[in-house]
Design an enzyme around this catalytic site. Structure first.
Site, PDB file in Angstrom:
ATOM      1  N   ARG B 137       0.661  -1.222  -0.122  1.00 30.24           N
ATOM      2  CA  ARG B 137       0.088  -0.150  -0.006  1.00 30.24           C
ATOM      3  C   ARG B 137       0.780   1.249  -0.032  1.00 30.24           C
ATOM      4  O   ARG B 137       0.382   2.269   0.480  1.00 30.24           O
ATOM      5  CB  ARG B 137      -1.041  -0.073   1.203  1.00 30.24           C
ATOM      6  CG  ARG B 137      -1.976  -1.167   1.125  1.00 30.24           C
ATOM      7  CD  ARG B 137      -3.140  -0.878   1.945  1.00 30.24           C
ATOM      8  NE  ARG B 137      -3.854  -2.119   2.191  1.00 30.24           N
ATOM      9  CZ  ARG B 137      -3.732  -2.952   2.913  1.00 30.24           C
ATOM     10  NH1 ARG B 137      -2.907  -3.236   4.045  1.00 30.24           N
ATOM     11  NH2 ARG B 137      -4.715  -4.147   3.119  1.00 30.24           N
ATOM     12  N   LYS B 159       1.929  11.106 -11.602  1.00 31.32           N
ATOM     13  CA  LYS B 159       0.844  10.369 -12.457  1.00 31.32           C
ATOM     14  C   LYS B 159       1.635   9.039 -12.952  1.00 31.32           C
ATOM     15  O   LYS B 159       2.602   9.078 -13.210  1.00 31.32           O
ATOM     16  CB  LYS B 159       0.548  10.893 -13.748  1.00 31.32           C
ATOM     17  CG  LYS B 159      -0.735  11.799 -13.577  1.00 31.32           C
ATOM     18  CD  LYS B 159      -1.197  12.127 -14.951  1.00 31.32           C
ATOM     19  CE  LYS B 159      -2.389  13.019 -15.061  1.00 31.32           C
ATOM     20  NZ  LYS B 159      -3.033  13.236 -16.519  1.00 31.32           N
ATOM     21  N   GLU B 201       6.666  16.831 -26.210  1.00 29.29           N
ATOM     22  CA  GLU B 201       6.249  17.260 -24.742  1.00 29.29           C
ATOM     23  C   GLU B 201       6.581  18.580 -24.530  1.00 29.29           C
ATOM     24  O   GLU B 201       6.016  19.435 -23.753  1.00 29.29           O
ATOM     25  CB  GLU B 201       6.425  15.939 -23.813  1.00 29.29           C
ATOM     26  CG  GLU B 201       5.752  14.892 -23.969  1.00 29.29           C
ATOM     27  CD  GLU B 201       4.364  14.874 -23.624  1.00 29.29           C
ATOM     28  OE1 GLU B 201       3.661  15.702 -23.264  1.00 29.29           O
ATOM     29  OE2 GLU B 201       3.897  13.728 -23.482  1.00 29.29           O
ATOM     30  N   LYS B 243       5.501  22.695 -15.615  1.00 29.32           N
ATOM     31  CA  LYS B 243       4.670  21.569 -15.041  1.00 29.32           C
ATOM     32  C   LYS B 243       4.661  21.654 -13.674  1.00 29.32           C
ATOM     33  O   LYS B 243       3.485  21.192 -13.095  1.00 29.32           O
ATOM     34  CB  LYS B 243       5.315  20.070 -15.539  1.00 29.32           C
ATOM     35  CG  LYS B 243       4.684  18.907 -14.816  1.00 29.32           C
ATOM     36  CD  LYS B 243       4.838  17.901 -15.901  1.00 29.32           C
ATOM     37  CE  LYS B 243       3.757  16.777 -15.392  1.00 29.32           C
ATOM     38  NZ  LYS B 243       3.687  15.506 -15.999  1.00 29.32           N
ATOM     39  N   GLU B 253      -5.634  16.183 -11.019  1.00 24.48           N
ATOM     40  CA  GLU B 253      -6.322  16.616 -12.380  1.00 24.48           C
ATOM     41  C   GLU B 253      -7.920  16.770 -12.313  1.00 24.48           C
ATOM     42  O   GLU B 253      -8.716  16.239 -12.882  1.00 24.48           O
ATOM     43  CB  GLU B 253      -5.943  15.589 -13.324  1.00 24.48           C
ATOM     44  CG  GLU B 253      -6.271  15.943 -14.633  1.00 24.48           C
ATOM     45  CD  GLU B 253      -5.972  14.995 -15.846  1.00 24.48           C
ATOM     46  OE1 GLU B 253      -4.497  14.951 -15.840  1.00 24.48           O
ATOM     47  OE2 GLU B 253      -6.641  14.526 -16.455  1.00 24.48           O
ATOM     48  N   ARG B 257      -5.102  20.903 -14.464  1.00 24.41           N
ATOM     49  CA  ARG B 257      -4.016  19.881 -14.980  1.00 24.41           C
ATOM     50  C   ARG B 257      -4.336  19.145 -15.975  1.00 24.41           C
ATOM     51  O   ARG B 257      -3.075  18.821 -17.046  1.00 24.41           O
ATOM     52  CB  ARG B 257      -3.902  18.921 -13.603  1.00 24.41           C
ATOM     53  CG  ARG B 257      -2.682  17.956 -14.058  1.00 24.41           C
ATOM     54  CD  ARG B 257      -2.225  16.826 -13.035  1.00 24.41           C
ATOM     55  NE  ARG B 257      -0.975  16.129 -13.313  1.00 24.41           N
ATOM     56  CZ  ARG B 257      -0.332  15.501 -12.583  1.00 24.41           C
ATOM     57  NH1 ARG B 257      -0.527  15.558 -11.343  1.00 24.41           N
ATOM     58  NH2 ARG B 257       0.782  14.727 -13.175  1.00 24.41           N
ATOM     59  N   ASN B 261      -2.684  17.673 -21.152  1.00 21.26           N
ATOM     60  CA  ASN B 261      -2.672  16.533 -22.097  1.00 21.26           C
ATOM     61  C   ASN B 261      -3.257  17.079 -23.268  1.00 21.26           C
ATOM     62  O   ASN B 261      -3.792  16.366 -24.265  1.00 21.26           O
ATOM     63  CB  ASN B 261      -4.066  15.868 -21.280  1.00 21.26           C
ATOM     64  CG  ASN B 261      -3.605  14.922 -20.600  1.00 21.26           C
ATOM     65  OD1 ASN B 261      -2.582  14.022 -20.815  1.00 21.26           O
ATOM     66  ND2 ASN B 261      -4.504  14.404 -19.595  1.00 21.26           N
ATOM     67  N   HIS B 264      -2.890  14.952 -26.387  1.00 25.31           N
ATOM     68  CA  HIS B 264      -2.857  13.587 -25.977  1.00 25.31           C
ATOM     69  C   HIS B 264      -4.325  12.831 -26.118  1.00 25.31           C
ATOM     70  O   HIS B 264      -4.078  11.710 -26.132  1.00 25.31           O
ATOM     71  CB  HIS B 264      -2.628  13.802 -24.398  1.00 25.31           C
ATOM     72  CG  HIS B 264      -1.162  13.891 -23.944  1.00 25.31           C
ATOM     73  ND1 HIS B 264      -0.537  15.114 -24.318  1.00 25.31           N
ATOM     74  CD2 HIS B 264      -0.430  13.049 -23.181  1.00 25.31           C
ATOM     75  CE1 HIS B 264       0.643  14.902 -23.909  1.00 25.31           C
ATOM     76  NE2 HIS B 264       0.733  13.716 -23.441  1.00 25.31           N
ATOM     77  N   HIS B 268      -3.461   9.268 -27.641  1.00 26.84           N
ATOM     78  CA  HIS B 268      -3.701   7.896 -27.030  1.00 26.84           C
ATOM     79  C   HIS B 268      -4.463   7.146 -28.171  1.00 26.84           C
ATOM     80  O   HIS B 268      -4.268   5.912 -28.278  1.00 26.84           O
ATOM     81  CB  HIS B 268      -4.709   8.391 -25.780  1.00 26.84           C
ATOM     82  CG  HIS B 268      -3.915   8.778 -24.780  1.00 26.84           C
ATOM     83  ND1 HIS B 268      -4.154   9.088 -23.489  1.00 26.84           N
ATOM     84  CD2 HIS B 268      -2.376   8.844 -24.554  1.00 26.84           C
ATOM     85  CE1 HIS B 268      -3.408   9.516 -22.673  1.00 26.84           C
ATOM     86  NE2 HIS B 268      -1.984   9.481 -23.028  1.00 26.84           N
ATOM     87  N   HIS B 281       5.336   7.253 -27.603  1.00 26.09           N
ATOM     88  CA  HIS B 281       3.962   8.273 -26.837  1.00 26.09           C
ATOM     89  C   HIS B 281       4.377   9.361 -27.801  1.00 26.09           C
ATOM     90  O   HIS B 281       3.453  10.286 -28.127  1.00 26.09           O
ATOM     91  CB  HIS B 281       4.352   8.027 -25.556  1.00 26.09           C
ATOM     92  CG  HIS B 281       3.430   9.107 -24.946  1.00 26.09           C
ATOM     93  ND1 HIS B 281       2.059   8.864 -25.000  1.00 26.09           N
ATOM     94  CD2 HIS B 281       3.753  10.234 -24.234  1.00 26.09           C
ATOM     95  CE1 HIS B 281       1.670  10.027 -24.120  1.00 26.09           C
ATOM     96  NE2 HIS B 281       2.461  10.745 -23.732  1.00 26.09           N
TER      97      HIS B 281
END
Lengths: 377, 377
Positions: B137, B159, B201, B243, B253, B257, B261, B264, B268, B281
């Site tokens: 955990r 993330k 990016e 960032k 997010e 935030r 993206n 993206h 994606h 990517h």
């Protein structure tokens, strides 16, 4: 534990009919609803997060009993109500189940407002909570525990996890539900063996937090096993109050919360050693509490009468007091060394130093070995 | 985005030699270390959480280059230093990798103080971060990004995720590292194709947050592709500053935030549509930014010159500006509908409404279809 939370007593719930125990965790706070007929009661389902889609996760044993009841209620609040029915048992608490839940969600294009509902015992709650914690990095979820064990322990407090072949609950997250709905009526369908397993976690709260509750359990164990509704109601209520008090102070188990693992270090070794699904979690914890009580006595923390008292109560709850000797002492020790509470390979035990007060301690291997031998057969 | 963070300018890092950009997140705050020779510099490794055991996670490409360097430094601080070397590529960013990391940890009886070190690009960082988030955990971890993409984006901000066959990054957690160590010298071994992917990016930060940075990139793109050290240093520094500024305001997010993206949502869909590992990517994001720029123009938010400017810059960065037509328009749209930003099945796009300012918007399917057709070949 010096200042245990006060309780309205056994009469409180019976009078109120429907009790709410708050878990205070800042913006992660929520209520445990405890009472009868909660599944069919519309108010149980009001005020939850809004979303297009709700997904009920259950298992093959519980789904035929309660899935349609819950789904019918949820259709009043969600445009789409899906379900995932998993096989029943601790041996299925692995990644495959998470993968099945995720696939159902993705196939339905479930967005990150989707609410998951865990309908079942501790295994369903742990898996559903973990799936909710990681799906799109977190969606809301609700616990609907249908076993005594889940109602008094696993559904409360936000510990979620799956098992790894090398250790129980090794992969997981601290992730709080939006609500816990503990309908006492669901305990009527619980097999006797599962009832006993749940009683192990109820008994736990006595020695670690409340000497009076331990005495109450000794006086009411027969009523509990006979499923006397008001006895069960009080046992669930008092257990949740104590758990709420502990978790509210130490959500992420940096200290105090570890006392809730009384009996669990020995117990997890039994479960992992036998292979998940052989013994129920509560059965292993029951036996583990006997072992931890003995270790408390051997370290001079408690008088020998404490071990006798715990052994008798565990027996009256219908729980085994002897671990299978087939595990082997050396392997038993090694299994305990990967316990999450271990540090630098040293096993940390939750022990009792006074009735109602637990302490974390290490112990010499020789003493632990004696305890394992003494309580294996 | 109205008040972008100030920057000391391109001269700042060259003078300082070693820069620290703070990420302010209360008790989860940490620094990004940026500079040359950081892997061999003892100060990079001081002040991290103490533990018996450190585990370096890397891949078959990066490990031969830097694993022993890092391991040697870590042996000054940890009694046991283990490593897990995974296959290289986005297609391996799944549960199998997490299972391998967890098995290594459990076989070594690694306790919950164990520190994980992610040595590699974005895939290694995402997987190691997710493994750290869920092992017992949560255990601490450190990002050591060795690609431009990871240094400017994926290693910063917490993330973490793995892919699911039905969607990229669908299972993960918000989980912050203890530190990010971005050694610019590691960029010297980066293949050209990966350098270009990282530049995608970097370019992103211009249109969403800083018009001056976009102009700086246009003036310095040739120097960046030639790996001019001071140009790369400034690009990494400015990207991390922006960032840090965004993540510091919206860790999970819930709003702002999402502007990170940009490109993206389209990107994606290209990655998932082709199968992970076909396009990098950053390549998909580069093409996705062209598409998102076109959509911004078609919705009347930006003048047509903006699309021309972005298309030119993406081309000069060595990135593809056309998606493979083989994905098919209908499938492309469906893949975007399971994007994490989607709500009620409606795709939410990050668009540009002014140079240096992004906005979240939905768009008519017909318009989106035109965009996909226009930029597929």
């Amino acid at each position: 534990m010096n200042a245990t939370p006060s309780s309205p007593g056994a009469a409180g719930l019976a009078a109120a009919g429907h009790l709410r125990v708050p878990i205070a965790l800042d913006d992660r706070s929520y209520d445990i609803h405890i009472g009868r007929s909660l599944l069919t009661n519309a108010s149980s389902w009001e005020g939850l997060p809004k979303a297009r889609c709700a997904v009920i996760v259950s298992n093959e044993t519980v789904a035929p009993l309660y899935l349609e009841t819950v789904a019918a209620r949820l259709r009043d609040h969600y445009a789409q109500v899906l379900s995932v029915v998993l096989p029943d048992g601790e041996q299925y608490k692995g990644w495959d189940a998470i993968e099945r839940i995720a696939s159902t969600l993705l196939e339905a294009a479930a967005d990150r407002k989707t609410v998951l509902f865990a309908l079942g015992g501790g295994v369903i709650g742990d898996m559903t909570g973990f799936a909710a914690a990681i799906y799109m990095r977190g969606v809301p979820f609700v616990q609907i525990p249908t076993t005594l064990l889940a109602q008094v322990d696993s559904s409360v407090g936000g510990k979620t996890a799956i098992n790894h072949a090398l250790g129980k609950n090794m992969l997981g997250a601290f992730y709080q539900p939006q609500r816990v709905i503990a309908d006492l009526d669901t305990l009527r369908t619980l097999p006797d063996r599962e009832l006993s397993a749940g009683l192990a976690e109820v008994i736990k709260y006595g020695p670690i937090a409340d000497a009076n509750f331990l005495a109450w359990l000794e006086a009411n164990m027969d009523a509990l096993r006979a499923r006397d509704p008001s006895a069960l109601a009080y046992a669930v209520q008092r257990s949740c109050e104590i758990k709420a008090w502990v978790v509210g102070q130490d959500e992420r188990e940096s200290g105090l919360r570890a006392i809730l693992n009384f009996g669990h270090t020995f117990g997890h070794a039994i479960e992992t050693g036998l292979g998940y699904g052989e013994w129920l979690h509560g059965e292993a914890v029951g036996c583990g509490m006997v072992m931890a009580s003995d270790l408390s006595v051997r370290l001079g923390l408690m008088p020998p009468e404490f071990l006798a008292r715990m052994t008798a109560l565990i027996g009256r709850a219908g729980l085994p007091a002897k671990a299978p000797a087939s595990i082997g002492v050396e392997r038993f020790l090694n299994l305990m060394r990967v316990d999450k509470k271990a540090e630098d390979g040293e096993i940390r035990f939750v022990l009792i130093e006074r009735l109602g007060q637990a302490v974390m301690r290490s112990a010499p291997d020789a003493l632990v070995t004696d305890v394992i031998r003494q309580h294996s057969a």
